[in-house]
Design an enzyme around this catalytic site. Structure first.
Site, PDB file in Angstrom:
ATOM      1  N   GLY A  78       0.839  -1.200   0.000  1.00 42.85           N
ATOM      2  CA  GLY A  78       0.000   0.000   0.000  1.00 42.85           C
ATOM      3  C   GLY A  78       0.861   1.231   0.000  1.00 42.85           C
ATOM      4  N   ASN A 121      -6.112  -5.527   7.371  1.00 39.18           N
ATOM      5  CA  ASN A 121      -5.859  -5.815   5.963  1.00 39.18           C
ATOM      6  C   ASN A 121      -6.981  -6.733   5.492  1.00 39.18           C
ATOM      7  OD1 ASN A 121      -3.562  -8.008   4.222  1.00 39.18           O
ATOM      8  ND2 ASN A 121      -4.786  -6.378   3.415  1.00 39.18           N
ATOM      9  N   TYR A 165       1.334 -12.261  -7.075  1.00 39.91           N
ATOM     10  CA  TYR A 165       1.412 -10.846  -7.384  1.00 39.91           C
ATOM     11  C   TYR A 165       1.684  -9.928  -6.179  1.00 39.91           C
ATOM     12  CZ  TYR A 165      -0.398  -6.466  -9.410  1.00 39.91           C
ATOM     13  OH  TYR A 165      -0.529  -5.206  -9.859  1.00 39.91           O
TER      14      TYR A 165
END
Ligand code: SF4
Length: 485
Positions: free
Chosen positions: A47, A124, A266
Protein backbone atom coordinates in the site's frame (compact mmCIF):
# COMPACT_ATOMS: atom_id res chain seq x y z
CA UNK A 1 -7.22 1.89 -13.21
CA UNK A 2 -6.52 5.46 -12.37
CA UNK A 3 -4.57 6.74 -9.45
CA UNK A 4 -4.19 10.39 -10.15
CA UNK A 5 -3.31 10.97 -6.55
CA UNK A 6 -0.02 9.25 -7.20
CA UNK A 7 0.37 10.68 -10.68
CA UNK A 8 0.08 7.14 -11.98
CA UNK A 9 -2.97 7.37 -14.20
CA UNK A 10 -0.70 6.50 -17.09
CA UNK A 11 0.29 3.24 -15.44
CA UNK A 12 -3.08 1.59 -15.54
CA UNK A 13 -2.06 -2.02 -15.75
CA UNK A 14 -1.65 -3.03 -12.17
CA UNK A 15 -4.07 -4.30 -9.59
CA UNK A 16 -3.83 -3.07 -6.06
CA UNK A 17 -4.22 -4.67 -2.72
CA UNK A 18 -5.34 -2.59 0.14
CA UNK A 19 -3.04 -2.93 3.10
CA UNK A 20 -0.17 -4.21 5.19
CA UNK A 21 -0.09 -4.35 8.99
CA UNK A 22 2.61 -4.59 11.63
CA UNK A 23 2.62 -4.73 15.43
CA UNK A 24 5.24 -4.99 18.18
CA UNK A 25 4.72 -5.66 21.87
CA UNK A 26 8.06 -4.78 23.40
CA UNK A 27 9.82 -6.63 26.21
CA UNK A 28 13.39 -5.44 25.65
CA UNK A 29 13.32 -1.65 25.63
CA UNK A 30 13.23 -1.39 21.83
CA UNK A 31 12.25 1.83 20.14
CA UNK A 32 8.88 0.49 18.95
CA UNK A 33 8.12 3.35 16.53
CA UNK A 34 11.47 2.95 14.79
CA UNK A 35 10.99 -0.78 14.43
CA UNK A 36 7.47 -0.25 13.08
CA UNK A 37 8.88 2.29 10.62
CA UNK A 38 11.39 -0.17 9.17
CA UNK A 39 8.84 -2.98 9.11
CA UNK A 40 6.32 -0.79 7.27
CA UNK A 41 9.07 0.15 4.85
CA UNK A 42 9.41 -3.56 4.03
CA UNK A 43 5.63 -3.78 3.59
CA UNK A 44 5.36 -0.67 1.41
CA UNK A 45 4.52 -2.77 -1.67
CA UNK A 46 1.18 -3.61 -0.02
CA UNK A 47 0.00 0.00 0.00
CA UNK A 48 1.48 3.31 -1.08
CA UNK A 49 -1.23 5.84 -0.52
CA UNK A 50 -1.20 6.40 3.22
CA UNK A 51 0.43 5.02 6.34
CA UNK A 52 0.46 5.41 10.08
CA UNK A 53 2.00 4.28 13.35
CA UNK A 54 0.21 4.29 16.72
CA UNK A 55 2.30 3.85 19.89
CA UNK A 56 0.99 2.84 23.27
CA UNK A 57 2.78 4.33 26.28
CA UNK A 58 1.22 2.63 29.31
CA UNK A 59 -2.26 3.00 27.85
CA UNK A 60 -1.73 6.44 26.37
CA UNK A 61 -2.01 6.12 22.58
CA UNK A 62 -0.34 8.59 20.20
CA UNK A 63 -0.85 8.09 16.48
CA UNK A 64 0.79 9.76 13.47
CA UNK A 65 -0.69 9.02 10.06
CA UNK A 66 -1.03 10.77 6.75
CA UNK A 67 -1.19 10.42 3.01
CA UNK A 68 2.12 9.35 1.50
CA UNK A 69 4.83 6.73 1.53
CA UNK A 70 6.41 5.63 4.80
CA UNK A 71 9.53 7.74 4.26
CA UNK A 72 7.41 10.76 3.36
CA UNK A 73 5.10 10.61 6.37
CA UNK A 74 7.78 9.82 8.95
CA UNK A 75 11.14 11.36 9.77
CA UNK A 76 13.47 11.15 12.75
CA UNK A 77 11.78 14.03 14.54
CA UNK A 78 8.29 12.58 14.19
CA UNK A 79 9.48 9.12 15.24
CA UNK A 80 11.28 10.58 18.28
CA UNK A 81 7.91 11.75 19.60
CA UNK A 82 6.39 8.30 19.29
CA UNK A 83 7.43 6.53 22.47
CA UNK A 84 5.77 3.48 23.96
CA UNK A 85 5.90 -0.20 24.78
CA UNK A 86 3.66 -1.28 21.90
CA UNK A 87 3.21 -0.02 18.37
CA UNK A 88 0.85 -0.80 15.52
CA UNK A 89 1.54 0.27 11.94
CA UNK A 90 -0.37 0.24 8.69
CA UNK A 91 0.24 0.94 4.99
CA UNK A 92 -2.73 1.43 2.75
CA UNK A 93 -3.67 1.56 -0.88
CA UNK A 94 -7.01 3.07 -1.81
CA UNK A 95 -8.40 3.80 -5.23
CA UNK A 96 -10.15 6.77 -3.67
CA UNK A 97 -8.39 10.12 -3.70
CA UNK A 98 -7.88 12.33 -0.67
CA UNK A 99 -10.70 14.46 -2.05
CA UNK A 100 -13.14 11.57 -1.48
CA UNK A 101 -15.44 12.16 1.47
CA UNK A 102 -14.11 10.50 4.60
CA UNK A 103 -10.90 9.29 2.99
CA UNK A 104 -8.49 11.09 5.31
CA UNK A 105 -10.49 9.95 8.34
CA UNK A 106 -10.16 6.38 7.11
CA UNK A 107 -6.35 6.25 7.27
CA UNK A 108 -5.24 3.56 9.69
CA UNK A 109 -4.35 2.68 12.37
CA UNK A 110 -7.81 3.62 13.59
CA UNK A 111 -7.73 4.89 17.19
CA UNK A 112 -11.05 5.14 19.01
CA UNK A 113 -11.87 5.96 22.61
CA UNK A 114 -14.81 4.11 24.13
CA UNK A 115 -16.26 3.17 27.48
CA UNK A 116 -13.49 0.70 28.33
CA UNK A 117 -10.49 2.73 27.19
CA UNK A 118 -8.85 3.10 23.79
CA UNK A 119 -8.87 0.71 20.86
CA UNK A 120 -6.36 0.79 18.03
CA UNK A 121 -7.06 -1.22 14.90
CA UNK A 122 -4.99 -1.94 11.80
CA UNK A 123 -6.69 -4.20 9.28
CA UNK A 124 -5.86 -5.82 5.96
CA UNK A 125 -8.83 -7.09 4.00
CA UNK A 126 -12.38 -6.21 3.18
CA UNK A 127 -15.64 -7.19 4.89
CA UNK A 128 -18.66 -8.28 2.90
CA UNK A 129 -21.15 -7.30 5.61
CA UNK A 130 -19.65 -3.90 6.48
CA UNK A 131 -22.56 -2.01 4.90
CA UNK A 132 -25.16 -3.88 6.93
CA UNK A 133 -23.22 -3.45 10.16
CA UNK A 134 -22.67 0.21 9.49
CA UNK A 135 -26.37 0.66 8.74
CA UNK A 136 -27.26 -1.09 11.98
CA UNK A 137 -24.98 1.15 14.04
CA UNK A 138 -26.11 4.31 12.28
CA UNK A 139 -29.73 3.32 12.93
CA UNK A 140 -28.80 3.22 16.61
CA UNK A 141 -27.34 6.72 16.39
CA UNK A 142 -23.66 5.98 15.85
CA UNK A 143 -21.60 8.57 13.99
CA UNK A 144 -18.88 7.40 11.60
CA UNK A 145 -15.94 9.64 10.74
CA UNK A 146 -14.70 7.84 7.64
CA UNK A 147 -15.45 5.00 5.29
CA UNK A 148 -13.17 2.17 6.34
CA UNK A 149 -14.12 -1.27 7.55
CA UNK A 150 -11.76 -0.70 10.49
CA UNK A 151 -14.15 1.86 11.91
CA UNK A 152 -17.04 -0.60 11.64
CA UNK A 153 -14.87 -3.21 13.37
CA UNK A 154 -14.07 -0.72 16.15
CA UNK A 155 -17.80 -0.23 16.72
CA UNK A 156 -18.41 -3.98 16.87
CA UNK A 157 -15.60 -4.55 19.38
CA UNK A 158 -16.67 -1.57 21.50
CA UNK A 159 -20.24 -2.84 21.62
CA UNK A 160 -19.26 -6.42 22.43
CA UNK A 161 -16.75 -5.26 25.04
CA UNK A 162 -19.58 -3.91 27.19
CA UNK A 163 -20.84 -7.43 27.86
CA UNK A 164 -17.43 -9.13 27.82
CA UNK A 165 -15.00 -9.78 30.64
CA UNK A 166 -11.97 -8.93 28.50
CA UNK A 167 -11.01 -7.34 25.21
CA UNK A 168 -10.06 -10.75 23.78
CA UNK A 169 -13.55 -12.03 24.53
CA UNK A 170 -14.97 -9.02 22.66
CA UNK A 171 -12.66 -9.69 19.68
CA UNK A 172 -13.69 -13.34 19.72
CA UNK A 173 -17.35 -12.30 19.51
CA UNK A 174 -16.49 -9.81 16.78
CA UNK A 175 -15.05 -12.65 14.71
CA UNK A 176 -18.49 -14.31 14.73
CA UNK A 177 -20.16 -11.09 13.58
CA UNK A 178 -17.96 -9.69 10.83
CA UNK A 179 -17.78 -11.59 7.51
CA UNK A 180 -15.18 -11.44 4.78
CA UNK A 181 -11.41 -11.09 4.67
CA UNK A 182 -9.48 -9.65 7.58
CA UNK A 183 -6.03 -10.01 9.04
CA UNK A 184 -6.02 -7.52 11.83
CA UNK A 185 -4.10 -6.20 14.80
CA UNK A 186 -6.08 -4.81 17.72
CA UNK A 187 -4.24 -2.93 20.45
CA UNK A 188 -5.92 -2.29 23.80
CA UNK A 189 -4.21 -0.32 26.57
CA UNK A 190 -2.46 -3.50 27.77
CA UNK A 191 -2.75 -6.16 25.07
CA UNK A 192 -1.97 -6.72 21.45
CA UNK A 193 -4.27 -9.11 19.59
CA UNK A 194 -3.82 -10.53 16.12
CA UNK A 195 -6.60 -12.36 14.30
CA UNK A 196 -7.21 -13.83 10.90
CA UNK A 197 -10.60 -14.51 9.32
CA UNK A 198 -11.85 -18.13 9.39
CA UNK A 199 -10.75 -18.68 5.77
CA UNK A 200 -7.40 -16.96 6.18
CA UNK A 201 -7.84 -14.99 2.97
CA UNK A 202 -5.09 -12.51 3.87
CA UNK A 203 -1.82 -13.54 5.51
CA UNK A 204 -0.70 -12.73 9.05
CA UNK A 205 2.50 -13.97 10.71
CA UNK A 206 3.89 -14.07 14.24
CA UNK A 207 7.52 -13.19 14.87
CA UNK A 208 9.96 -12.45 17.65
CA UNK A 209 12.69 -9.88 18.13
CA UNK A 210 14.68 -10.72 21.23
CA UNK A 211 11.90 -11.30 23.76
CA UNK A 212 9.41 -9.05 21.98
CA UNK A 213 6.56 -10.49 19.96
CA UNK A 214 5.61 -9.16 16.55
CA UNK A 215 2.79 -9.50 14.04
CA UNK A 216 3.10 -8.70 10.35
CA UNK A 217 1.29 -9.19 7.07
CA UNK A 218 4.40 -10.71 5.54
CA UNK A 219 7.53 -12.36 6.83
CA UNK A 220 9.73 -9.97 4.82
CA UNK A 221 8.94 -7.38 7.53
CA UNK A 222 10.64 -9.63 10.12
CA UNK A 223 13.70 -10.05 7.90
CA UNK A 224 13.99 -6.29 7.52
CA UNK A 225 14.29 -5.74 11.27
CA UNK A 226 16.39 -8.81 12.05
CA UNK A 227 13.53 -10.64 13.73
CA UNK A 228 12.72 -14.33 13.76
CA UNK A 229 9.66 -15.70 11.97
CA UNK A 230 7.85 -18.03 14.37
CA UNK A 231 4.75 -19.15 12.48
CA UNK A 232 1.67 -17.95 10.67
CA UNK A 233 -1.67 -17.61 12.36
CA UNK A 234 -4.13 -20.29 11.30
CA UNK A 235 -7.33 -19.19 9.59
CA UNK A 236 -9.75 -18.19 12.36
CA UNK A 237 -7.01 -18.07 14.98
CA UNK A 238 -6.54 -15.24 17.40
CA UNK A 239 -3.36 -14.61 19.39
CA UNK A 240 -3.23 -12.45 22.49
CA UNK A 241 0.14 -10.95 23.38
CA UNK A 242 0.17 -9.87 27.00
CA UNK A 243 2.85 -9.78 29.67
CA UNK A 244 5.42 -11.13 27.24
CA UNK A 245 3.40 -14.25 26.50
CA UNK A 246 1.37 -15.39 23.51
CA UNK A 247 -1.96 -17.14 24.02
CA UNK A 248 -3.65 -18.77 21.06
CA UNK A 249 -7.46 -18.78 20.98
CA UNK A 250 -8.84 -21.16 18.42
CA UNK A 251 -12.61 -20.98 18.89
CA UNK A 252 -13.10 -19.77 15.31
CA UNK A 253 -10.54 -22.10 13.71
CA UNK A 254 -11.97 -24.48 11.10
CA UNK A 255 -10.53 -26.67 8.38
CA UNK A 256 -11.42 -24.03 5.81
CA UNK A 257 -8.60 -22.56 3.82
CA UNK A 258 -9.08 -19.64 1.47
CA UNK A 259 -5.78 -17.82 1.13
CA UNK A 260 -5.83 -15.40 -1.79
CA UNK A 261 -3.81 -17.17 -4.48
CA UNK A 262 -2.99 -13.79 -5.94
CA UNK A 263 -0.82 -13.13 -2.88
CA UNK A 264 1.57 -15.71 -4.33
CA UNK A 265 1.29 -14.54 -7.90
CA UNK A 266 1.41 -10.85 -7.38
CA UNK A 267 0.92 -9.02 -4.06
CA UNK A 268 3.44 -10.44 -1.67
CA UNK A 269 7.16 -9.88 -1.87
CA UNK A 270 9.04 -12.86 -3.34
CA UNK A 271 11.15 -13.11 -0.18
CA UNK A 272 8.07 -13.76 1.98
CA UNK A 273 6.71 -17.12 3.11
CA UNK A 274 2.94 -17.56 3.01
CA UNK A 275 1.26 -20.62 4.51
CA UNK A 276 4.52 -22.49 4.38
CA UNK A 277 5.29 -21.75 0.72
CA UNK A 278 7.97 -19.39 -0.49
CA UNK A 279 6.41 -16.75 -2.72
CA UNK A 280 9.52 -16.87 -4.89
CA UNK A 281 9.14 -20.63 -5.39
CA UNK A 282 5.42 -20.27 -6.17
CA UNK A 283 6.18 -17.66 -8.83
CA UNK A 284 8.97 -19.72 -10.29
CA UNK A 285 6.60 -22.72 -10.38
CA UNK A 286 4.07 -20.56 -12.24
CA UNK A 287 6.73 -19.91 -14.88
CA UNK A 288 7.51 -23.62 -15.15
CA UNK A 289 3.84 -24.48 -15.59
CA UNK A 290 3.52 -21.73 -18.20
CA UNK A 291 6.42 -23.27 -20.12
CA UNK A 292 4.67 -26.67 -20.03
CA UNK A 293 1.28 -25.23 -21.01
CA UNK A 294 2.49 -22.72 -23.59
CA UNK A 295 5.82 -23.83 -25.07
CA UNK A 296 7.38 -21.85 -27.90
CA UNK A 297 10.66 -21.85 -29.78
CA UNK A 298 12.61 -18.75 -28.80
CA UNK A 299 16.11 -17.41 -28.10
CA UNK A 300 15.61 -15.40 -24.88
CA UNK A 301 13.25 -15.30 -21.88
CA UNK A 302 12.92 -12.23 -19.69
CA UNK A 303 10.43 -10.86 -17.19
CA UNK A 304 8.76 -7.48 -17.04
CA UNK A 305 10.46 -5.94 -14.00
CA UNK A 306 9.77 -6.52 -11.22
CA UNK A 307 6.50 -8.37 -11.46
CA UNK A 308 7.45 -10.96 -14.08
CA UNK A 309 11.04 -11.76 -13.06
CA UNK A 310 10.55 -14.85 -10.87
CA UNK A 311 8.12 -16.51 -13.29
CA UNK A 312 10.50 -15.78 -16.18
CA UNK A 313 13.27 -17.65 -14.32
CA UNK A 314 10.89 -20.62 -13.98
CA UNK A 315 9.94 -20.47 -17.66
CA UNK A 316 13.60 -20.45 -18.62
CA UNK A 317 14.48 -23.36 -16.32
CA UNK A 318 11.65 -25.50 -17.66
CA UNK A 319 12.04 -24.63 -21.34
CA UNK A 320 15.83 -24.46 -21.51
CA UNK A 321 15.58 -21.09 -23.29
CA UNK A 322 18.29 -18.77 -21.89
CA UNK A 323 17.17 -16.24 -19.28
CA UNK A 324 18.36 -12.66 -19.53
CA UNK A 325 17.44 -9.01 -19.37
CA UNK A 326 15.19 -7.49 -22.00
CA UNK A 327 13.84 -4.48 -20.14
CA UNK A 328 15.35 -2.08 -17.62
CA UNK A 329 13.09 -0.34 -15.15
CA UNK A 330 13.46 3.19 -13.86
CA UNK A 331 13.22 2.59 -10.12
CA UNK A 332 12.87 6.21 -9.12
CA UNK A 333 9.41 7.08 -10.33
CA UNK A 334 7.43 8.11 -7.28
CA UNK A 335 4.46 10.09 -6.11
CA UNK A 336 5.86 13.41 -7.22
CA UNK A 337 6.25 12.32 -10.82
CA UNK A 338 4.50 14.87 -13.04
CA UNK A 339 1.73 13.26 -14.99
CA UNK A 340 2.47 13.47 -18.71
CA UNK A 341 0.02 15.13 -21.06
CA UNK A 342 -2.03 13.08 -23.46
CA UNK A 343 0.22 14.05 -26.37
CA UNK A 344 3.15 12.47 -24.53
CA UNK A 345 1.24 9.26 -24.02
CA UNK A 346 3.32 7.22 -26.46
CA UNK A 347 6.46 7.92 -24.41
CA UNK A 348 4.92 6.93 -21.11
CA UNK A 349 6.04 3.34 -21.06
CA UNK A 350 9.54 4.41 -22.16
CA UNK A 351 9.78 6.60 -19.08
CA UNK A 352 9.16 3.61 -16.87
CA UNK A 353 10.84 0.85 -18.88
CA UNK A 354 13.58 0.86 -21.47
CA UNK A 355 14.36 -1.95 -23.87
CA UNK A 356 17.86 -3.43 -23.86
CA UNK A 357 18.15 -3.28 -27.64
CA UNK A 358 21.41 -5.22 -27.80
CA UNK A 359 19.82 -8.10 -25.91
CA UNK A 360 16.67 -8.44 -28.02
CA UNK A 361 17.77 -7.39 -31.50
CA UNK A 362 17.39 -10.21 -34.02
CA UNK A 363 15.94 -12.57 -31.40
CA UNK A 364 12.68 -14.40 -30.79
CA UNK A 365 11.83 -13.41 -27.23
CA UNK A 366 9.46 -14.68 -24.53
CA UNK A 367 8.31 -11.88 -22.23
CA UNK A 368 6.72 -12.96 -18.94
CA UNK A 369 4.48 -10.75 -16.80
CA UNK A 370 2.15 -11.49 -13.90
CA UNK A 371 -1.11 -10.09 -15.28
CA UNK A 372 -2.85 -8.12 -17.98
CA UNK A 373 -5.53 -5.66 -16.93
CA UNK A 374 -6.43 -3.38 -19.82
CA UNK A 375 -3.67 -4.44 -22.17
CA UNK A 376 -2.44 -0.99 -23.18
CA UNK A 377 0.88 -1.04 -21.33
CA UNK A 378 1.82 -4.52 -22.48
CA UNK A 379 0.98 -3.56 -26.06
CA UNK A 380 3.28 -0.53 -25.76
CA UNK A 381 6.08 -2.75 -24.45
CA UNK A 382 5.63 -5.24 -27.30
CA UNK A 383 5.87 -2.35 -29.77
CA UNK A 384 9.06 -1.09 -28.13
CA UNK A 385 10.61 -4.56 -28.34
CA UNK A 386 9.79 -4.84 -32.03
CA UNK A 387 11.10 -1.34 -32.69
CA UNK A 388 14.32 -2.45 -31.02
CA UNK A 389 14.63 -5.33 -33.45
CA UNK A 390 13.01 -8.31 -31.70
CA UNK A 391 11.94 -10.75 -34.43
CA UNK A 392 9.05 -12.26 -32.45
CA UNK A 393 7.54 -11.38 -29.09
CA UNK A 394 5.71 -14.16 -27.25
CA UNK A 395 3.84 -12.98 -24.16
CA UNK A 396 3.30 -15.34 -21.24
CA UNK A 397 1.19 -14.38 -18.22
CA UNK A 398 1.77 -16.15 -14.90
CA UNK A 399 -1.86 -15.91 -13.76
CA UNK A 400 -5.15 -16.85 -15.42
CA UNK A 401 -7.22 -14.02 -16.98
CA UNK A 402 -9.08 -11.77 -14.52
CA UNK A 403 -12.77 -11.93 -15.17
CA UNK A 404 -14.48 -11.42 -11.82
CA UNK A 405 -14.54 -8.90 -9.01
CA UNK A 406 -12.75 -9.38 -5.71
CA UNK A 407 -14.74 -8.84 -2.51
CA UNK A 408 -11.79 -9.32 -0.21
CA UNK A 409 -9.63 -6.27 -0.60
CA UNK A 410 -8.23 -6.26 -4.13
CA UNK A 411 -9.15 -3.42 -6.39
CA UNK A 412 -10.12 -5.22 -9.62
CA UNK A 413 -11.40 -2.83 -12.31
CA UNK A 414 -14.90 -3.13 -13.72
CA UNK A 415 -15.53 -5.60 -16.54
CA UNK A 416 -15.37 -2.87 -19.20
CA UNK A 417 -11.77 -2.25 -18.18
CA UNK A 418 -10.70 -5.90 -18.07
CA UNK A 419 -9.45 -7.00 -21.47
CA UNK A 420 -10.16 -10.67 -20.68
CA UNK A 421 -13.85 -9.83 -20.23
CA UNK A 422 -13.98 -8.09 -23.58
CA UNK A 423 -12.06 -10.43 -25.90
CA UNK A 424 -11.09 -14.02 -26.58
CA UNK A 425 -7.44 -15.09 -26.30
CA UNK A 426 -6.57 -14.70 -29.99
CA UNK A 427 -8.07 -11.24 -30.10
CA UNK A 428 -6.15 -10.21 -26.98
CA UNK A 429 -2.93 -11.41 -28.63
CA UNK A 430 -3.76 -9.29 -31.68
CA UNK A 431 -4.71 -6.31 -29.54
CA UNK A 432 -1.40 -6.36 -27.69
CA UNK A 433 0.43 -7.06 -31.00
CA UNK A 434 2.11 -10.22 -29.64
CA UNK A 435 3.12 -13.14 -31.86
CA UNK A 436 1.54 -15.46 -29.32
CA UNK A 437 -0.06 -15.19 -25.89
CA UNK A 438 -0.48 -17.74 -23.12
CA UNK A 439 -2.00 -17.41 -19.66
CA UNK A 440 -1.51 -19.81 -16.77
CA UNK A 441 -4.52 -22.16 -16.67
CA UNK A 442 -6.87 -22.50 -13.69
CA UNK A 443 -5.64 -26.12 -13.34
CA UNK A 444 -2.08 -24.81 -13.41
CA UNK A 445 -2.67 -22.80 -10.22
CA UNK A 446 -2.58 -26.03 -8.19
CA UNK A 447 0.99 -26.67 -9.33
CA UNK A 448 2.18 -23.36 -7.90
CA UNK A 449 1.72 -24.73 -4.41
CA UNK A 450 2.91 -28.35 -4.55
CA UNK A 451 1.99 -30.42 -1.52
CA UNK A 452 -0.65 -27.98 -0.38
CA UNK A 453 -3.75 -29.79 0.86
CA UNK A 454 -6.04 -26.90 1.83
CA UNK A 455 -8.03 -24.70 -0.51
CA UNK A 456 -7.44 -21.17 -1.66
CA UNK A 457 -9.41 -18.32 -3.17
CA UNK A 458 -9.18 -17.96 -6.94
CA UNK A 459 -12.45 -16.07 -7.27
CA UNK A 460 -11.24 -13.30 -9.58
CA UNK A 461 -10.31 -15.99 -12.12
CA UNK A 462 -13.28 -18.34 -11.72
CA UNK A 463 -16.11 -16.36 -10.09
CA UNK A 464 -16.18 -18.99 -7.32
CA UNK A 465 -15.31 -17.68 -3.88
CA UNK A 466 -14.56 -19.47 -0.61
CA UNK A 467 -17.46 -17.69 1.10
CA UNK A 468 -20.80 -16.55 -0.32
CA UNK A 469 -20.36 -13.07 -1.78
CA UNK A 470 -22.90 -10.22 -1.70
CA UNK A 471 -25.88 -10.09 -4.01
CA UNK A 472 -26.23 -7.14 -6.38
CA UNK A 473 -28.47 -5.35 -3.86
CA UNK A 474 -25.96 -5.82 -1.12
CA UNK A 475 -23.20 -4.60 -3.43
CA UNK A 476 -25.23 -1.47 -4.14
CA UNK A 477 -25.69 -0.94 -0.43
CA UNK A 478 -22.00 -1.39 0.15
CA UNK A 479 -21.29 1.25 -2.47
CA UNK A 480 -23.72 3.60 -0.80
CA UNK A 481 -22.44 3.00 2.66
CA UNK A 482 -18.75 2.91 2.07
CA UNK A 483 -16.42 4.54 -0.34
CA UNK A 484 -18.81 6.13 -2.75
CA UNK A 485 -20.80 8.18 -0.32
S1 SF4 B 1 -10.93 -12.85 -5.58
FE1 SF4 B 1 -8.81 -12.94 -6.41
S2 SF4 B 1 -7.71 -11.18 -5.53
FE2 SF4 B 1 -9.62 -11.48 -4.32
S3 SF4 B 1 -9.00 -12.77 -2.60
FE3 SF4 B 1 -9.74 -14.16 -4.21
S4 SF4 B 1 -7.90 -14.69 -5.41
FE4 SF4 B 1 -7.39 -12.92 -4.16
Amino acid sequence: MENKELGFSWLPEKLHEECGVFGISDADGHDCANIAYYALYALQHRGQQSCGIAVNDSGNIVCTKDMGLVNEVFNEKILSHLKGQMAVGHVNYSKYSKASAGYRESIQPMVRKYKKGTLTIANNGSLINAAQLRDMFESEGAVFHGTSDAEVIAHVIAKERISSASVEEAVKKMMKIIKGAYSMIVMSPQKMIGCRDPYGIRPLALGKLGNSYLLASETCAFDAIGAEFIRELDPGEMVVIYNNEVTSIRDNVTDNRGICVFEYMYFARPDSIIEGTSVYEARKNAGKVLAQEHPVEADLVFGVPDSGLCAAIGYSEESGIPYGYGLIKNRYIGRTFIQPTQSERQNLVKIKLNVLADAVKGKRVVMVDDSIVRGTTIRDIVRLLKEAGALEVHVRISSPPFKWPCYFGTDVPSKENLIACQMELDDIAKAIEADSLGYLSIEGIKKLLPGRTGGYCQGCFTGEYPIPVPTQNEKDERRIYTHER
